[in-house]
Design a protein around this motif. Structure first.
Motif, short mmCIF file in Angstrom:
data_model
loop_
_atom_site.label_atom_id
_atom_site.label_comp_id
_atom_site.label_asym_id
_atom_site.label_seq_id
_atom_site.Cartn_x
_atom_site.Cartn_y
_atom_site.Cartn_z
N ASP A 1 33.61 59.17 82.02
CA ASP A 1 34.67 58.60 82.87
C ASP A 1 35.82 58.04 82.03
O ASP A 1 35.59 57.31 81.06
N GLY B 1 28.25 61.56 83.87
CA GLY B 1 27.22 60.78 84.56
C GLY B 1 26.13 60.25 83.65
O GLY B 1 25.02 60.01 84.09
N CYS C 1 28.94 57.48 80.44
CA CYS C 1 29.63 58.55 81.18
C CYS C 1 30.96 58.89 80.53
O CYS C 1 31.59 58.06 79.87
N HIS D 1 27.91 53.63 85.59
CA HIS D 1 28.97 52.76 86.12
C HIS D 1 29.15 52.98 87.61
O HIS D 1 28.86 54.06 88.13
N CYS E 1 30.91 56.31 90.12
CA CYS E 1 30.83 57.46 89.21
C CYS E 1 31.09 58.76 89.99
O CYS E 1 30.43 59.01 91.00
N GLY E 2 32.04 59.54 89.51
CA GLY E 2 32.40 60.78 90.19
C GLY E 2 31.26 61.78 90.26
O GLY E 2 31.15 62.56 91.21
ZN ZN Z 1 30.82 58.51 85.69
#
Ligand code: ZN
Length: 181
Positions: free
Chosen positions: A42, A67, A40, A99, A102-103
């Motif tokens: 992130d 993602g 991801c 993870h 995750c947003g």
């Molecule tokens: Zn993520």
């Protein structure tokens, strides 16, 4: 030039002038561990995921998407990247690393489309991708579900050899601990 870009350019000049690149041992473009990591975008994983997996700069190809996702197993640029990694760079194993927290898993199609329109994106353009967005986010019932779905897309891609090993992992973005899914 924005303030950020000007800071980046100046940091880069110092990096080169001070020969800070010497702190990074020389590596070539061929991944030493014959691995690719799809993970991801992130921010917590940047500079973190490779050491957490015991991998060094030069060991693995790292592909990042929101993602650690892809849309399908033939048309997605992630698949093209894996095709290049496998056939041109000798990749033999692929790790899909999602993870916790995750947003992307929390995104809602309607909300995202609403935000796009409120920032001036043309309604037709938003409408044009709404179904694709919904399908994309639909794989995130859980973080694990998405990792499994992505692994399956890679395993079943007609463009990749069946001998490629595909592994699914989920990482804690604070401690780095992974679990195999
Ligand atoms: Zn993520």
């Amino acid at each position: 030039m924005t303030e950020l870009l000007s800071e980046i350019i100046s940091a880069n000049q110092k990096f080169v002038q001070n020969k800070q690149w010497q702190e990074f041992f020389p590596v070539d473009g061929k991944p030493q561990r014959k691995a690719a990591v799809l993970t991801c975008m992130d921010t917590r994983l940047a500079g973190f995921i490779l050491p957490a997996l015991g991998l060094k700069r030069g060991d693995a190809k790292v592909i990042k998407t929101a993602g650690n996702s892809l849309l399908d197993n033939t048309q997605d640029p992630v698949i093209f990247s894996l095709v290049a990694a496998v056939f041109e760079m000798g990749i033999e194993e692929i790790l899909v690393v999602g993870h916790d927290d995750c947003g992307i898993a929390k995104l809602k199609t309607e909300e995202l489309c609403g935000k796009m329109q409120s920032r001036g994106i043309a309604p037709d353009a938003v409408k044009g991708i709404e179904d694709k967005l919904r399908a994309w986010l639909g794989h995130f019932k859980t973080i694990e579900d998405n990792v499994k779905w992505v692994c399956r897309q890679i395993q079943t891609s007609p463009l990749l050899p069946k001998t490629i090993q595909v592994h699914g992992l989920v990482m804690n973005p604070q401690t780095g601990q992974v679990r195999v899914v």
